[in-house]
Design a protein around this motif. Structure first.
Motif, PDB file in Angstrom:
ATOM      1  N   PHE A 197     -33.284   7.471  -0.496  1.00  0.00           N
ATOM      2  CA  PHE A 197     -31.892   7.205  -0.130  1.00  0.00           C
ATOM      3  C   PHE A 197     -31.219   8.478   0.369  1.00  0.00           C
ATOM      4  CE2 PHE A 197     -32.428   7.887  -4.663  1.00  0.00           C
ATOM      5  CZ  PHE A 197     -31.556   8.933  -4.936  1.00  0.00           C
ATOM      6  N   ASN A 198     -30.341   8.296   1.329  1.00  0.00           N
ATOM      7  CA  ASN A 198     -29.375   9.295   1.760  1.00  0.00           C
ATOM      8  C   ASN A 198     -27.993   8.785   1.371  1.00  0.00           C
ATOM      9  OD1 ASN A 198     -30.284  11.628   3.870  1.00  0.00           O
ATOM     10  ND2 ASN A 198     -31.669   9.860   4.033  1.00  0.00           N
ATOM     11  N   ILE A 199     -27.155   9.649   0.809  1.00  0.00           N
ATOM     12  CA  ILE A 199     -25.768   9.302   0.519  1.00  0.00           C
ATOM     13  C   ILE A 199     -24.888  10.274   1.300  1.00  0.00           C
ATOM     14  CG2 ILE A 199     -24.014   8.927  -1.243  1.00  0.00           C
ATOM     15  CD1 ILE A 199     -26.235   8.614  -3.291  1.00  0.00           C
ATOM     16  N   PHE A 200     -24.022   9.735   2.139  1.00  0.00           N
ATOM     17  CA  PHE A 200     -23.205  10.537   3.045  1.00  0.00           C
ATOM     18  C   PHE A 200     -21.787  10.691   2.497  1.00  0.00           C
ATOM     19  CE2 PHE A 200     -26.597   8.659   5.435  1.00  0.00           C
ATOM     20  CZ  PHE A 200     -26.957   9.598   6.389  1.00  0.00           C
ATOM     21  N   GLY A 201     -21.244  11.898   2.606  1.00  0.00           N
ATOM     22  CA  GLY A 201     -19.861  12.153   2.255  1.00  0.00           C
ATOM     23  C   GLY A 201     -18.949  12.019   3.457  1.00  0.00           C
ATOM     24  N   GLU A 202     -17.716  12.407   3.293  1.00  0.00           N
ATOM     25  CA  GLU A 202     -16.713  12.183   4.333  1.00  0.00           C
ATOM     26  C   GLU A 202     -16.924  13.055   5.577  1.00  0.00           C
ATOM     27  OE1 GLU A 202     -12.927  13.031   2.671  1.00  0.00           O
ATOM     28  OE2 GLU A 202     -13.447  15.059   2.018  1.00  0.00           O
ATOM     29  N   LYS A 203     -17.740  14.096   5.485  1.00  0.00           N
ATOM     30  CA  LYS A 203     -17.927  15.002   6.626  1.00  0.00           C
ATOM     31  C   LYS A 203     -19.289  14.849   7.283  1.00  0.00           C
ATOM     32  CE  LYS A 203     -14.580  18.323   4.873  1.00  0.00           C
ATOM     33  NZ  LYS A 203     -14.320  19.733   4.444  1.00  0.00           N
ATOM     34  N   TYR A 204     -20.020  13.800   6.891  1.00  0.00           N
ATOM     35  CA  TYR A 204     -21.301  13.468   7.529  1.00  0.00           C
ATOM     36  C   TYR A 204     -21.301  11.982   7.843  1.00  0.00           C
ATOM     37  CZ  TYR A 204     -23.994  17.810   6.744  1.00  0.00           C
ATOM     38  OH  TYR A 204     -24.479  19.081   6.782  1.00  0.00           O
ATOM     39  N   GLY A 205     -22.162  11.584   8.774  1.00  0.00           N
ATOM     40  CA  GLY A 205     -22.361  10.165   9.027  1.00  0.00           C
ATOM     41  C   GLY A 205     -21.325   9.548   9.937  1.00  0.00           C
ATOM     42  N   ASP A 206     -21.159   8.229   9.775  1.00  0.00           N
ATOM     43  CA  ASP A 206     -20.273   7.457  10.652  1.00  0.00           C
ATOM     44  C   ASP A 206     -18.935   7.099  10.017  1.00  0.00           C
ATOM     45  OD1 ASP A 206     -21.994   7.452  12.781  1.00  0.00           O
ATOM     46  OD2 ASP A 206     -22.540   5.334  12.656  1.00  0.00           O
ATOM     47  N   TYR A 207     -18.792   7.319   8.714  1.00  0.00           N
ATOM     48  CA  TYR A 207     -17.583   6.864   8.017  1.00  0.00           C
ATOM     49  C   TYR A 207     -16.982   8.028   7.227  1.00  0.00           C
ATOM     50  CZ  TYR A 207     -19.618   2.344   9.145  1.00  0.00           C
ATOM     51  OH  TYR A 207     -20.158   1.274   9.815  1.00  0.00           O
ATOM     52  N   PRO A 208     -15.718   8.354   7.450  1.00  0.00           N
ATOM     53  CA  PRO A 208     -15.096   9.508   6.791  1.00  0.00           C
ATOM     54  C   PRO A 208     -14.664   9.185   5.364  1.00  0.00           C
ATOM     55  CG  PRO A 208     -13.503   8.469   8.241  1.00  0.00           C
ATOM     56  CD  PRO A 208     -14.806   7.707   8.415  1.00  0.00           C
ATOM     57  N   GLN A 209     -15.641   8.920   4.508  1.00  0.00           N
ATOM     58  CA  GLN A 209     -15.319   8.617   3.120  1.00  0.00           C
ATOM     59  C   GLN A 209     -16.418   9.137   2.205  1.00  0.00           C
ATOM     60  OE1 GLN A 209     -15.567   4.088   2.828  1.00  0.00           O
ATOM     61  NE2 GLN A 209     -16.961   4.720   1.190  1.00  0.00           N
ATOM     62  N   ASN A 210     -16.065   9.320   0.942  1.00  0.00           N
ATOM     63  CA  ASN A 210     -17.017   9.655  -0.106  1.00  0.00           C
ATOM     64  C   ASN A 210     -17.440   8.360  -0.805  1.00  0.00           C
ATOM     65  OD1 ASN A 210     -16.879  12.557   0.280  1.00  0.00           O
ATOM     66  ND2 ASN A 210     -14.821  12.429  -0.569  1.00  0.00           N
ATOM     67  N   ILE A 211     -17.840   8.429  -2.067  1.00  0.00           N
ATOM     68  CA  ILE A 211     -18.132   7.220  -2.842  1.00  0.00           C
ATOM     69  C   ILE A 211     -16.818   6.735  -3.441  1.00  0.00           C
ATOM     70  CG2 ILE A 211     -19.474   6.242  -4.740  1.00  0.00           C
ATOM     71  CD1 ILE A 211     -21.441   8.558  -4.371  1.00  0.00           C
ATOM     72  N   ILE A 212     -16.448   5.513  -3.136  1.00  0.00           N
ATOM     73  CA  ILE A 212     -15.144   4.981  -3.532  1.00  0.00           C
ATOM     74  C   ILE A 212     -15.324   3.910  -4.606  1.00  0.00           C
ATOM     75  CG2 ILE A 212     -13.037   3.851  -2.774  1.00  0.00           C
ATOM     76  CD1 ILE A 212     -13.417   6.583  -1.545  1.00  0.00           C
ATOM     77  N   MET A 213     -14.611   4.051  -5.715  1.00  0.00           N
ATOM     78  CA  MET A 213     -14.566   3.007  -6.745  1.00  0.00           C
ATOM     79  C   MET A 213     -13.190   2.365  -6.749  1.00  0.00           C
ATOM     80  SD  MET A 213     -14.966   3.173 -10.934  1.00  0.00           S
ATOM     81  CE  MET A 213     -13.304   3.837 -11.206  1.00  0.00           C
ATOM     82  N   ASN A 214     -13.167   1.043  -6.782  1.00  0.00           N
ATOM     83  CA  ASN A 214     -11.916   0.289  -6.916  1.00  0.00           C
ATOM     84  C   ASN A 214     -11.978  -0.589  -8.158  1.00  0.00           C
ATOM     85  OD1 ASN A 214     -10.324   1.021  -4.560  1.00  0.00           O
ATOM     86  ND2 ASN A 214     -11.886  -0.018  -3.343  1.00  0.00           N
ATOM     87  N   LEU A 215     -10.965  -0.488  -8.995  1.00  0.00           N
ATOM     88  CA  LEU A 215     -10.794  -1.393 -10.128  1.00  0.00           C
ATOM     89  C   LEU A 215      -9.603  -2.293  -9.827  1.00  0.00           C
ATOM     90  CD1 LEU A 215     -11.142   1.093 -13.132  1.00  0.00           C
ATOM     91  CD2 LEU A 215     -12.859  -0.511 -12.312  1.00  0.00           C
TER      92      LEU A 215
END
Length: 307
Positions: free
Chosen positions: A286-304
């Protein structure tokens, strides 16, 4: 740092206890005394020139309102009840909540802020300036600089994050969801390199996403120029959610585990694990991309989502 007590109109009994505790000048004087030091009931009675029995009664009301701590400790002549402050600020919300509108608490977790991992070569971490430490070196995953990481990759194993659980104490949890940009991992890249990437929440398996490949045939939209072509460039934005009627990946139902089974009300932390199961058909990393890599400017987001 101030220790707050937060209440609203749903905390009926607690509000009454606090109101009663604050309705006496003697109890206010006790709170003033305990702001700078811890005192026994005898010491409180002496400082305020009241009977020890009266001091004990006032202390009991403050303790019931959770404004002070009262701990029994051994003394020279039997047990001594030592009193100390517990709260510094009281916040009371007197507004009502719309009955049919849910609230959402969101936490943005940087890719490098994992608590534990089991990485397997090919593996590494990188920030916007390039690789942190050395590739394929497990020790680098525990360097302090890892907190700056914007990209994490591993050919197997897992990475685990601990999110704060800030649910209000009377909240009814409706769902929990995590979204992240991910893809498979292989040396360089391969667009058809499959990987079964599983998510566990508080140790409970909550769905497996089949990543179709490790994408590097074009540059990621946000991948910095320092990152060489010919390597993983971007991923797919994938969302795992657990609701009252089961688990979902990108809105497709994939399992029967419900949000009530995750034990989220009783914990002050939400543990998210991302990785490959040992018995998976496709252990493609697996690759996990942060907000400064990849196609989406986000980190890992949790919503409750809760009521």
């Amino acid at each position: 740092m101030a220790k707050p007590l937060s209440l609203d109109l749903s905390d009926g009994q607690e509000l009454c206890n606090v109101g009663k505790a604050l309705s006496s000048q003697v109890r206010l004087d006790i709170l003033k005394l305990l702001y700078t030091e811890s005192l026994s009931i005898v010491e409180i009675s002496e400082k305020l020139s009241i009977a020890p029995s009266s001091a004990a009664l006032h202390v009991k009301m403050l303790e019931t309102a959770e404004l002070i701590n009262a701990e029994v400790q051994p003394g020279t002549r039997g047990a001594v009840k030592l009193c100390s402050r517990k709260k510094d600020v009281i916040n009371i919300d007197l507004t009502d909540v719309a009955q049919y509108v849910n609230d959402v608490d969101t936490v943005d977790m940087p890719v490098g802020a994992y608590s534990v991992c089991e990485a397997r070569p090919t593996c590494g971490i990188a920030d916007e300036n390039g690789i942190i430490g050395n590739e394929d070196t497990i020790a680098c995953f525990y360097m302090p600089e890892r907190l700056r990481a914007q990209l994490l990759w591993s050919a197997g194993g897992y990475v685990e994050y601990r999110f704060p659980n800030k649910l209000p104490k009377h909240a009814l949890l409706k769902s929990i969801s995590f979204s992240m940009e991910i893809c498979s991992e292989v040396a360089n890249y391969r667009e058809d390199w499959k990987s079964e990437i599983t998510v566990w929440i508080n140790g409970i398996e909550c769905g497996t996403f089949l990543s179709p490949g490790d994408f590097g045939a074009r540059r990621g939209r946000y991948t910095p120029k320092v990152w060489e072509s010919g390597s993983s460039q971007y991923g797919l934005l994938v969302s795992w959610s657990v609701r009252q009627n089961g688990c979902y990946i990108n809105e497709e139902r994939v399992g029967d585990v419900t949000v009530d089974e995750l034990g989220l009300k009783s914990n002050g932390v939400v543990v998210l694990r991302i990785g490959n199961k040992e018995d998976a058909q496709y252990i493609g990393g697996f690759n996990i991309f942060g907000e400064k890599y990849g196609d989406y400017p986000q980190n890992i987001i949790m919503n409750l989502e809760y009521k």
